[in-house]
Design an enzyme around this catalytic site. Structure first.
Site, short mmCIF file in Angstrom:
data_model
loop_
_atom_site.label_atom_id
_atom_site.label_comp_id
_atom_site.label_asym_id
_atom_site.label_seq_id
_atom_site.Cartn_x
_atom_site.Cartn_y
_atom_site.Cartn_z
N ASP A 1 -4.90 10.25 5.99
CA ASP A 1 -5.73 11.06 5.11
C ASP A 1 -6.93 10.32 4.52
O ASP A 1 -7.86 10.95 4.04
CB ASP A 1 -4.88 11.60 3.95
CG ASP A 1 -3.81 12.56 4.44
OD1 ASP A 1 -4.04 13.25 5.46
OD2 ASP A 1 -2.74 12.63 3.80
N ASP B 1 -9.08 10.83 0.26
CA ASP B 1 -7.97 11.62 -0.27
C ASP B 1 -7.58 11.04 -1.63
O ASP B 1 -8.38 11.05 -2.55
CB ASP B 1 -6.81 11.63 0.72
CG ASP B 1 -5.77 12.69 0.40
OD1 ASP B 1 -6.17 13.76 -0.08
OD2 ASP B 1 -4.58 12.44 0.61
N ASP C 1 -1.19 7.18 -3.49
CA ASP C 1 -0.20 8.22 -3.26
C ASP C 1 1.15 7.57 -3.00
O ASP C 1 1.24 6.60 -2.22
CB ASP C 1 -0.56 9.09 -2.05
CG ASP C 1 -1.67 10.09 -2.35
OD1 ASP C 1 -2.24 10.03 -3.47
OD2 ASP C 1 -1.96 10.93 -1.49
N ARG D 1 -5.16 14.64 -11.45
CA ARG D 1 -4.06 13.85 -10.89
C ARG D 1 -4.04 12.41 -11.41
O ARG D 1 -4.24 11.46 -10.64
CB ARG D 1 -4.09 13.85 -9.36
CG ARG D 1 -3.93 15.24 -8.75
CD ARG D 1 -3.76 15.15 -7.24
NE ARG D 1 -3.51 16.47 -6.66
CZ ARG D 1 -3.24 16.69 -5.37
NH1 ARG D 1 -3.20 15.65 -4.53
NH2 ARG D 1 -3.02 17.91 -4.93
#
Length: 438
Positions: free
Chosen positions: A235, A259, A263, A315
């Site tokens: 990503d 992205d 993560d 986020r």
């Protein structure tokens, strides 16, 4: 009178002994200091090429007690040995006061806190010096490159010979028991693929500029000396943590990736994300793969002492299923929300500073990603404790506050939010130079 004379004689005797001991030890000490100053990197390498380093000095609590009985060391489990430059940040106070940090690099591995506190990285291995910034072959990487270092099947503490910009052609797939330590050099992972920590354990990433990461893939990539395989499209995350455990991401500067910046998904756990500086990005940090992926119920992540800076949208983090301790971070506004989630995560927000923007529609710190008619979020355990909410910022709590749930989302003692400015003042990559404190 006789008693007084005996006391005077005893004092004179003790003074003489002290000078004798002082004279005897000073010579050894000056010789030792001189040898340290005059030694070269080659002198400090043993025959196998591993950097020699001293044992840590005595426990700092003992030293402190000799000086002032009321000094409390906030990181008592570690051997600091230096008290003069303490900032209150327990990670930094563990190692940054040491002028000889370059000789004692591996001390860093004893300084992690939170859920990722047991990540040792390459502490028990040799040093590997990256001398070549190229990444010409993802299947047969050249010795001296970062890719060649991270795929090895033994513990390694990876450092850099000089400043460099590394543009990766494919994902940098790390093997277990590795530390990437950028201190002492200006190292950028940029303008290509970035870092993947997949199905491995005990990884530390410290002191890197990670930015402008791009999607890559549909190529063969080596992940160990004995294995390479086909990689589908990635990503473009800055750091992707996939089914991994005991991971510590500390003192990095991350921005502008395709992205996420960080993560962690697919059952990853025992993670600490600390002292990082995040800027200029939309979806900053995802913790949990999807609402349907219940493997992430085991996830425990500490997000501490980070600075969420300029140009961030959402986020910080966005959570699913697991247990998340968000503690003593500095939030410099957000365009949508700061902390969000779905699928019943437990979020324990303590001692953070939230500064909302002037946009009246983005004052809320929190966001539940649910359908408009779904009220199940009211049972999720989200709490704000000791947070500083500025410029109209507000946190919407929920849940019954079950003690067992928050116990699983607690990883360290939060400090007062009034100290956040000091705790996060050096978030991001540090300017570490030989012979001076970082």
């Amino acid at each position: 009178m006789a008693v007084s004379l005996r006391i005077i004689a005893l004092c004179a005797f003790l003074t003489t002994m002290m000078f004798a001991v002082r004279s005897e030890s000073t010579g050894d000490e000056s010789t030792h200091v001189k040898s340290l100053r005059n030694s070269t990197m080659a002198d400090r390498l043993d025959e196998s090429g591993e950097l020699k380093h001293e044992h840590a000095v005595d426990d700092p609590e003992a030293i402190a007690a000799m000086v002032e009985s009321n000094i409390r060391n906030s990181t008592e489990r570690r051997k600091l040995g230096f008290l003069s430059c303490g900032t209150g940040n327990p990670i930094d106070d563990c190692w940054r006061c040491d002028r000889n940090w370059i000789r004692n690099r591996k001390r860093l591995a004893d300084c992690a806190i939170g859920f990722g506190r047991n990540a040792v990285g390459g502490r028990d291995g040799r040093y590997y010096v990256v001398t070549d910034p190229s990444d010409d072959d993802a299947v047969n990487p050249r010795p001296g490159t970062l890719r060649h270092a991270v795929i090895q099947d033994r513990p390694l503490w990876i450092v850099f010979k000089r400043d460099m910009v590394i543009t990766l052609k494919q994902e940098l797939i790390m093997n277990s028991f590795k530390t990437i330590d950028g201190r002492g050099a200006n190292v950028h992972i940029a303008n290509g693929a970035c870092i993947t920590i997949q199905y491995v354990t005990n990884v530390i990433v410290h002191g890197l500029h990670i930015h402008d990461c791009k999607p890559t893939g549909n190529a063969m990539v080596r992940s160990s000396p004995s294995h390479y395989g086909w990689r589908t499209m990635a990503d473009g995350d800055g750091i992707s943590i996939f089914g991994a455990s005991h991971v510590w991401i500390d003192h990095n500067s991350l921005s502008s990736c395709s992205d996420g910046l960080i993560d962690a998904i697919m059952g990853s756990t025992a993670i600490t994300i600390s002292n990082n500086y995040f800027t200029q990005h939309n979806e900053v940090m995802l913790l949990g793969h999807s609402d349907s992926n219940t493997r992430d119920k085991v996830m425990q992540v500490t997000v501490a002492y980070n600075h969420f800076g300029e140009g961030l949208t959402q986020r910080m983090p966005r959570c699913r299923h697991g247990y998340f301790h968000v503690v003593n971070n500095d939030y410099t506004s957000w365009e949508m929300y700061a902390i969000g989630g779905s699928a019943n995560p437990t979020i324990n927000s303590q001692g953070n500073r939230f500064l909302a923007s002037n946009n009246q529609f983005t004052k809320e710190v929190t966001k539940r990603i649910v359908d408009s008619d779904d009220n199940t979020w009211k049972d999720w355990n989200w709490r704000s404790e000791g947070d500083l909410l500025l410029n109209g910022a507000y946190f919407t709590p929920s849940g019954g506050g079950a003690s067992a749930s928050y116990a699983r989302a607690s990883s360290l003692a939060a400090k007062p939010s009034s100290l956040v400015s000091t705790l996060t003042s050096d978030a991001g990559v540090l300017n570490c130079r030989k012979g001076v404190q970082c």
